[in-house]
Design a protein around this motif. Structure first.
Motif, mmCIF file in Angstrom:
data_model
loop_
_atom_site.group_PDB
_atom_site.id
_atom_site.type_symbol
_atom_site.label_atom_id
_atom_site.label_comp_id
_atom_site.label_asym_id
_atom_site.label_seq_id
_atom_site.Cartn_x
_atom_site.Cartn_y
_atom_site.Cartn_z
ATOM 1 N N UNK A 64 48.376 39.740 14.448
ATOM 2 C CA UNK A 64 48.851 38.856 15.395
ATOM 3 C C UNK A 64 47.882 37.931 15.981
ATOM 4 N N UNK A 65 46.788 38.051 16.103
ATOM 5 C CA UNK A 65 45.763 37.185 16.490
ATOM 6 C C UNK A 65 45.522 36.163 15.395
ATOM 7 N N UNK A 66 45.411 36.815 14.103
ATOM 8 C CA UNK A 66 45.195 35.855 12.950
ATOM 9 C C UNK A 66 46.325 34.678 12.819
ATOM 10 N N UNK A 67 47.633 35.290 12.931
ATOM 11 C CA UNK A 67 48.765 34.482 12.944
ATOM 12 C C UNK A 67 48.794 33.554 13.917
ATOM 13 N N UNK A 68 48.456 33.966 15.066
ATOM 14 C CA UNK A 68 48.341 33.036 16.418
ATOM 15 C C UNK A 68 47.451 31.928 16.080
ATOM 16 N N UNK A 69 46.286 32.415 15.597
ATOM 17 C CA UNK A 69 45.162 31.303 15.269
ATOM 18 C C UNK A 69 45.812 30.157 14.117
ATOM 19 N N UNK A 70 46.407 30.839 13.169
ATOM 20 C CA UNK A 70 46.896 29.918 12.306
ATOM 21 C C UNK A 70 48.081 28.961 12.705
ATOM 22 N N UNK A 71 48.787 29.412 13.747
ATOM 23 C CA UNK A 71 49.894 28.876 14.427
ATOM 24 C C UNK A 71 49.408 27.811 15.404
ATOM 25 N N UNK A 72 48.021 27.844 15.960
ATOM 26 C CA UNK A 72 47.282 27.115 16.819
ATOM 27 C C UNK A 72 47.030 25.776 16.195
ATOM 28 N N UNK A 73 46.563 25.854 14.795
ATOM 29 C CA UNK A 73 46.378 24.874 14.010
ATOM 30 C C UNK A 73 47.535 23.778 13.778
ATOM 31 N N UNK A 74 48.756 24.277 14.052
ATOM 32 C CA UNK A 74 49.926 23.305 13.735
ATOM 33 C C UNK A 74 50.531 23.048 15.223
ATOM 34 N N UNK A 75 49.992 23.163 16.220
ATOM 35 C CA UNK A 75 50.487 22.966 17.749
ATOM 36 C C UNK A 75 50.513 21.489 17.631
ATOM 37 N N UNK A 76 51.659 21.298 18.414
ATOM 38 C CA UNK A 76 52.359 19.741 18.632
ATOM 39 C C UNK A 76 53.562 19.352 17.782
ATOM 40 N N UNK A 80 56.436 24.832 16.998
ATOM 41 C CA UNK A 80 55.235 25.395 16.689
ATOM 42 C C UNK A 80 54.489 25.910 18.016
ATOM 43 N N UNK A 81 54.946 25.450 18.950
ATOM 44 C CA UNK A 81 53.970 25.972 20.227
ATOM 45 C C UNK A 81 54.795 27.330 20.566
ATOM 46 N N UNK A 82 56.123 27.283 20.365
ATOM 47 C CA UNK A 82 56.929 28.431 20.703
ATOM 48 C C UNK A 82 56.312 29.722 19.689
ATOM 49 N N UNK A 83 56.265 29.439 18.400
ATOM 50 C CA UNK A 83 55.467 30.449 17.631
ATOM 51 C C UNK A 83 54.200 30.912 18.166
ATOM 52 N N UNK A 84 53.320 29.868 18.579
ATOM 53 C CA UNK A 84 51.867 30.328 18.703
ATOM 54 C C UNK A 84 52.153 31.127 20.143
ATOM 55 N N UNK A 85 53.023 30.725 21.031
ATOM 56 C CA UNK A 85 52.811 31.527 22.285
ATOM 57 C C UNK A 85 53.288 33.124 22.074
ATOM 58 N N UNK A 89 51.173 36.107 22.628
ATOM 59 C CA UNK A 89 51.425 37.291 23.539
ATOM 60 C C UNK A 89 51.558 38.596 22.773
ATOM 61 N N UNK A 90 51.920 38.779 21.760
ATOM 62 C CA UNK A 90 52.056 39.799 20.872
ATOM 63 C C UNK A 90 50.680 40.442 20.664
ATOM 64 N N UNK A 91 49.694 39.689 20.405
ATOM 65 C CA UNK A 91 48.302 39.984 20.098
ATOM 66 C C UNK A 91 47.853 40.634 21.633
ATOM 67 N N UNK A 92 48.225 39.720 22.720
ATOM 68 C CA UNK A 92 47.511 40.263 23.939
ATOM 69 C C UNK A 92 48.197 41.596 24.230
ATOM 70 N N UNK A 93 49.374 42.153 24.125
ATOM 71 C CA UNK A 93 49.890 43.043 24.614
ATOM 72 C C UNK A 93 49.328 44.032 23.560
ATOM 73 N N UNK A 94 49.254 43.898 22.308
ATOM 74 C CA UNK A 94 48.708 45.100 21.493
ATOM 75 C C UNK A 94 47.280 45.360 21.957
ATOM 76 N N UNK A 95 46.277 44.238 22.501
ATOM 77 C CA UNK A 95 45.143 44.588 23.085
ATOM 78 C C UNK A 95 45.277 45.492 24.162
#
Length: 151
Positions: A64-76, A80-85, A89-95
């Protein structure tokens, strides 16, 4: 007064409860102390099991961190902001789940929810193993039944 005449007395909880913690009062030590004694072997076995149990949520968090990082490149861009968030969140909850496992004492009773959670992680690891070897059909169903009966 009638209860006292029968030999029954009502006491306040603070007068009869012994508080425990830090390895004292934890159901005689748990499975690892039962198998390996009260020495360092029990702690080593519990730590190794914790590391093994952390692997599934840690792998999921890293994905999920990798997917969030890839989604962060497409912000704006649109949506894409919804996907990033959501992915962050899923990466953070997993941690957070990894931290909870690390703080879980496997040589003691953790309550019904904690024990169910550890059993669920065992089940996920077993299902992952069965899927790895591509076991299907009635054999898989029987193995699932046996696995969850013993968990």
């Amino acid at each position: 007064e009638q209860l006292r005449a029968l030999g029954i007395s009502m006491e306040a909880a603070d007068e009869v409860v012994a508080y425990s913690g830090q390895g004292i009062g934890d159901c005689a030590g748990g499975p690892f102390r039962m198998l390996f004694g009260d020495g360092p072997q029990a702690q080593i076995a519990a730590t190794l099991l914790k590391v093994w149990l952390i692997l599934i949520p840690l792998t999921s968090s890293l994905q999920w961190m990798q997917r969030a990082f890839n989604a962060a490149r497409l912000l704006g861009k649109r949506w894409k902001t919804t996907r990033f968030v959501q992915r962050a969140a899923l990466a953070g909850l997993g941690l957070v789940q990894c931290l909870l496992i690390a703080n879980c004492e496997l040589n003691a009773s953790n309550g019904a929810l904690g024990n169910f959670w550890v059993a669920m992680l065992f089940g996920c690891a077993g299902e992952s193993l069965l899927s790895t070897y591509d076991i299907r059909g009635s054999v898989r169903q029987i193995l699932f039944l046996v696995m969850f009966l013993f968990i």
